[in-house]
Design a protein around this motif. Structure first.
Motif, PDB file in Angstrom:
ATOM      1  N   HIS A   1      -4.220   6.478  -5.848  1.00 21.93           N
ATOM      2  CA  HIS A   1      -3.520   6.784  -4.592  1.00 21.93           C
ATOM      3  C   HIS A   1      -4.401   6.487  -3.380  1.00 21.93           C
ATOM      4  CE1 HIS A   1      -5.822  10.527  -5.049  1.00 21.93           C
ATOM      5  NE2 HIS A   1      -5.603  10.766  -3.784  1.00 21.93           N
ATOM      6  N   VAL A   2      -5.736   6.603  -3.556  1.00 20.07           N
ATOM      7  CA  VAL A   2      -6.650   6.300  -2.447  1.00 20.07           C
ATOM      8  C   VAL A   2      -6.661   4.798  -2.176  1.00 20.07           C
ATOM      9  CG1 VAL A   2      -9.068   6.296  -1.748  1.00 20.07           C
ATOM     10  CG2 VAL A   2      -8.097   8.322  -2.797  1.00 20.07           C
ATOM     11  N   LEU A   3      -6.678   4.002  -3.261  1.00 23.01           N
ATOM     12  CA  LEU A   3      -6.656   2.541  -3.086  1.00 23.01           C
ATOM     13  C   LEU A   3      -5.356   2.124  -2.415  1.00 23.01           C
ATOM     14  CD1 LEU A   3      -8.210   1.529  -6.503  1.00 23.01           C
ATOM     15  CD2 LEU A   3      -9.265   1.273  -4.268  1.00 23.01           C
ATOM     16  N   SER A   4      -4.233   2.750  -2.819  1.00 29.76           N
ATOM     17  CA  SER A   4      -2.944   2.419  -2.202  1.00 29.76           C
ATOM     18  C   SER A   4      -2.973   2.670  -0.703  1.00 29.76           C
ATOM     19  CB  SER A   4      -1.825   3.281  -2.788  1.00 29.76           C
ATOM     20  OG  SER A   4      -1.464   2.802  -4.041  1.00 29.76           O
ATOM     21  N   ARG A   5      -3.398   3.854  -0.311  1.00 28.24           N
ATOM     22  CA  ARG A   5      -3.306   4.175   1.123  1.00 28.24           C
ATOM     23  C   ARG A   5      -4.311   3.344   1.925  1.00 28.24           C
ATOM     24  NH1 ARG A   5      -5.953  10.167   0.509  1.00 28.24           N
ATOM     25  NH2 ARG A   5      -8.086   9.577   1.001  1.00 28.24           N
ATOM     26  N   SER A   6      -5.436   2.961   1.307  1.00 30.48           N
ATOM     27  CA  SER A   6      -6.395   2.169   2.075  1.00 30.48           C
ATOM     28  C   SER A   6      -5.874   0.746   2.274  1.00 30.48           C
ATOM     29  CB  SER A   6      -7.766   2.154   1.400  1.00 30.48           C
ATOM     30  OG  SER A   6      -7.708   1.401   0.224  1.00 30.48           O
ATOM     31  N   ILE A   7      -5.165   0.193   1.284  1.00 32.48           N
ATOM     32  CA  ILE A   7      -4.596  -1.157   1.448  1.00 32.48           C
ATOM     33  C   ILE A   7      -3.447  -1.110   2.460  1.00 32.48           C
ATOM     34  CG2 ILE A   7      -3.368  -3.020   0.258  1.00 32.48           C
ATOM     35  CD1 ILE A   7      -6.406  -2.807  -0.320  1.00 32.48           C
ATOM     36  N   GLY A   8      -2.647  -0.025   2.425  1.00 35.17           N
ATOM     37  CA  GLY A   8      -1.582   0.132   3.411  1.00 35.17           C
ATOM     38  C   GLY A   8      -2.148   0.197   4.818  1.00 35.17           C
ATOM     39  N   LEU A   9      -3.247   0.935   4.949  1.00 33.84           N
ATOM     40  CA  LEU A   9      -3.882   1.079   6.262  1.00 33.84           C
ATOM     41  C   LEU A   9      -4.512  -0.245   6.698  1.00 33.84           C
ATOM     42  CD1 LEU A   9      -4.346   3.291   8.344  1.00 33.84           C
ATOM     43  CD2 LEU A   9      -6.621   3.598   7.432  1.00 33.84           C
ATOM     44  N   GLN A  10      -4.990  -1.017   5.718  1.00 32.90           N
ATOM     45  CA  GLN A  10      -5.538  -2.330   6.041  1.00 32.90           C
ATOM     46  C   GLN A  10      -4.433  -3.213   6.633  1.00 32.90           C
ATOM     47  OE1 GLN A  10      -8.267  -3.530   2.925  1.00 32.90           O
ATOM     48  NE2 GLN A  10      -8.026  -5.637   3.558  1.00 32.90           N
TER      49      GLN A  10
ATOM     50  N   GLY B   1       0.810  -1.211   0.000  1.00 32.47           N
ATOM     51  CA  GLY B   1       0.000   0.000   0.000  1.00 32.47           C
ATOM     52  C   GLY B   1       0.839   1.255   0.000  1.00 32.47           C
ATOM     53  N   TYR B   2       1.701   1.391   1.011  1.00 34.65           N
ATOM     54  CA  TYR B   2       2.405   2.661   1.152  1.00 34.65           C
ATOM     55  C   TYR B   2       3.566   2.832   0.175  1.00 34.65           C
ATOM     56  CZ  TYR B   2      -0.604   3.710   5.046  1.00 34.65           C
ATOM     57  OH  TYR B   2      -1.716   3.985   5.812  1.00 34.65           O
ATOM     58  N   SER B   3       3.939   1.753  -0.541  1.00 33.52           N
ATOM     59  CA  SER B   3       4.948   1.951  -1.592  1.00 33.52           C
ATOM     60  C   SER B   3       4.252   2.350  -2.906  1.00 33.52           C
ATOM     61  CB  SER B   3       5.715   0.658  -1.823  1.00 33.52           C
ATOM     62  OG  SER B   3       4.846  -0.297  -2.405  1.00 33.52           O
ATOM     63  N   ARG B   4       2.937   2.473  -2.872  1.00 31.87           N
ATOM     64  CA  ARG B   4       2.114   2.836  -4.030  1.00 31.87           C
ATOM     65  C   ARG B   4       2.034   1.720  -5.075  1.00 31.87           C
ATOM     66  NH1 ARG B   4       1.904   8.559  -3.977  1.00 31.87           N
ATOM     67  NH2 ARG B   4       0.284   8.415  -5.550  1.00 31.87           N
ATOM     68  N   ALA B   5       2.556   0.531  -4.777  1.00 30.09           N
ATOM     69  CA  ALA B   5       2.551  -0.547  -5.770  1.00 30.09           C
ATOM     70  C   ALA B   5       1.130  -0.984  -6.081  1.00 30.09           C
ATOM     71  CB  ALA B   5       3.350  -1.738  -5.242  1.00 30.09           C
ATOM     72  N   TRP B   6       0.285  -1.053  -5.053  1.00 26.85           N
ATOM     73  CA  TRP B   6      -1.092  -1.517  -5.282  1.00 26.85           C
ATOM     74  C   TRP B   6      -1.832  -0.575  -6.227  1.00 26.85           C
ATOM     75  CZ3 TRP B   6      -3.038  -6.136  -4.207  1.00 26.85           C
ATOM     76  CH2 TRP B   6      -4.405  -6.324  -4.398  1.00 26.85           C
ATOM     77  N   GLY B   7      -1.637   0.728  -6.020  1.00 28.42           N
ATOM     78  CA  GLY B   7      -2.289   1.716  -6.887  1.00 28.42           C
ATOM     79  C   GLY B   7      -1.843   1.565  -8.333  1.00 28.42           C
TER      80      GLY B   7
END
Length: 551
Positions: free
Chosen positions: A341-350, A172-178
């Motif tokens: 970027h929203v999907l990335s940060r939400s997966i990181g937070l998950q 998430g926080y590396s932005r890879a998911w986004g």
């Protein structure tokens, strides 16, 4: 599309002669038959969208409704897993408390600094396979008591959750998911969102059928009261559309209690007693009055490499399912599609949520609850504040155990009846994404068909061939490899993401617009559409304190 056809229509007036053969039909029959609907990025039939709020009394009731819907899944997973781990009724009550507590904390985090969408973070069924393999490992060993076996199992789960959580945090926080989600198009979203609802069909009628005399009246009553009776009176319309769910649960639960007390279930099979009786969960007697969940309450976590990989697979699956649920939630709360970027940060937070779950000793990780997103569509209220208030109910009922246990003793077939409708709404919501793409393109029909069918069919094969102790059809010598693959392919939404993304990005489209890219592109970048800021920006002024590369 509609405009160009209109222009053609105007360029061919009927021949001017008075006495002439019938006028040539207009070039496009569809326009002469009735209106065509232009694609809408936001649903306009909601009474409250993501950032508008109902009055406080209504918001409290609606939030309580979200709590009840989420409670069903929580009780379901605790009732199936805790007895198999060797836990007693007291352990089950404590596990439900921890699950609820973590649901509350994670939902609050996600709605404030995660996806910012009105999604409740509920328990995830993706973790059942890794759980079964942990349980299976400890069945052969000898323990002094069954309770010791349970404690050992849950400490192993804690350790695996803690390690697996870092996969999500990094993704998430590396932005890879986004970056991965940039491969999505409306054509991929249709099967993915559709299957995040349809894939849970086993939680619908099969669960309801365990006790038809309670489940079926609930289903019929909910449809009639919520859809038909609301037309009787304007005041009834408002109440029934929003609160029919609570009213029906009350009526059918009372009916189940009357059946229980009158002795209707005295001479039936044990399985029927478990499903139908209102006093069979033994939660009221075994739940503590007050107990605040705290870190390491079961003891120190146990780390075992073989179990960690299964959990990592489950963590990835729950990320994929959450992503699909976020798209449905955005649609049903009147927001535009969530950008990368929203999907990335939400997966990181998950991932951070999962780390907390590992510390607090939760049974499984969380994912965005599909049922609660269906509830947004059922009540036509997509307000974020309602979901934030529901976290208060979750945390309150998890600390004051006896009160929580009261609601947790609602028979599961009642919840199954609700899921029949809520999961269907989410599945239908997925179908609406086709409006942005060309649904008459044969290439699109192929991609949709193959990913929808395989997304239902492959997991069904895996589920049918998984033994009771969690061994799936993939059986190589490498246990970690088996765990990851079996978990991946048992999830309909994950299979649909894999198949859909690969096909859609490798098959050539006849026209660039066929895949719906022009509609889709603006929503994938933070600055692509002016509404993105309105729906997904951080609350208050957190933005000013965060490095811009994370925004």
């Amino acid at each position: 599309m509609g405009e160009t056809e209109n222009h053609q229509h105007h360029h061919h007036p009927p021949p001017p002669q008075v006495v002439a053969p019938p006028a040539a039909p207009p070039p496009n029959f569809a326009l002469s038959r009735g209106p065509t609907w232009t694609p809408a990025e936001q649903l306009h039939q909601l009474q409250y969208c993501i950032h508008s709020n109902p009055s406080w009394p209504q918001a409290l009731l609606l939030a309580f409704q979200h709590f009840i819907v989420n409670l069903g899944t929580t009780v379901l997973i605790a009732s199936t897993m805790v007895p198999r781990m060797g836990g007693n009724h007291g352990d089950k009550a404590r596990v439900i408390q921890v699950l609820l507590f973590m649901s509350g904390i994670n939902t609050l985090l996600q709605t404030l600094i995660g996806s910012r969408l009105p999604t409740v973070m509920g328990v995830s069924f993706a973790y059942t396979l890794p759980l079964l393999s942990i349980i299976n490992d400890y069945t052969d060993e000898t323990f002094a008591t069954e309770h010791d076996r349970f404690i050992r199992g849950i400490r192993t789960i804690q350790g695996s959750l803690i390690v697996a959580s870092f996969v999500n945090i990094i993704l998430g926080y590396s932005r890879a998911w986004g970056e991965l989600t940039r491969f999505f198009t409306p054509i991929v979203m249709v099967p993915v969102v559709c299957l995040v609802g349809l894939g849970l069909f086993a939680r619908g009628f099969p669960l309801l059928g365990n006790c038809v005399e309670i489940g079926l009246p609930m289903l019929i009553l909910l449809i009639i009261s919520q859809q038909y009776l609301k037309r009787v009176h304007s005041r009834a319309h408002l109440i029934l559309e929003r609160f029919a769910l609570l009213i029906c649960i009350g009526i059918v639960w009372a009916f189940a209690a009357i059946l229980t007390v009158s002795g209707a279930y005295n001479n039936v099979k044990t399985a029927t007693k478990l499903s139908c009786r209102t006093d069979r969960s033994y939660l009221m007697s075994s739940a503590p009055w007050i107990k605040i969940p705290y870190p390491f309450q079961w003891g120190t976590p146990i780390f075992r490499a073989s179990h960690v990989f299964g959990m990592i697979g489950a963590a990835l699956v729950s990320s994929a399912e959450s992503t699909a649920t976020y798209f449905a939630a955005a649609r049903l709360s009147g927001a535009t599609a969530p950008p990368a970027h929203v999907l990335s940060r939400s997966i990181g937070l998950q991932g951070i949520g999962m780390l907390l779950e590992g510390l607090f000793g939760s049974l499984v990780g969380t994912t965005a609850s599909v049922e609660n997103v269906g509830l947004l569509g059922l009540t036509h209220i997509g307000s974020r504040r309602v979901v934030q208030i529901s976290t208060g109910f979750m945390i309150f009922f998890s600390v004051f155990g006896k009160f929580g246990a009261f609601f947790a003793s609602i028979p599961l077939p009642i919840f199954a009846a609700i899921y029949c409708i809520l999961l269907g709404i989410v599945a239908a919501c997925g179908i609406t994404f086709i409006q942005f793409a060309n649904s008459n393109s044969m290439r699109n029909i192929y991609v949709l068909g193959v990913s929808l069918f395989l997304g239902l069919s492959i997991p069904q094969y895996f589920v049918m061939n998984t033994t009771g102790d969690g061994h799936g059809p993939v059986r190589t010598n490498a246990g970690w490899f088996n765990s990851i693959l079996n978990t991946f392919f048992s999830s309909p939404a994950t299979v649909a993401i894999i198949v859909g993304t690969v096909l859609d990005n490798t098959l050539e489209a006849k026209q660039v617009d066929d895949r719906g890219i022009p509609w889709w592109k603006p929503f994938q970048h933070s600055k692509g559409d002016s509404r993105t800021e309105e729906f997904y920006s951080y609350p208050l002024r957190i933005n000013e304190y965060i490095p811009t590369r994370f925004l």
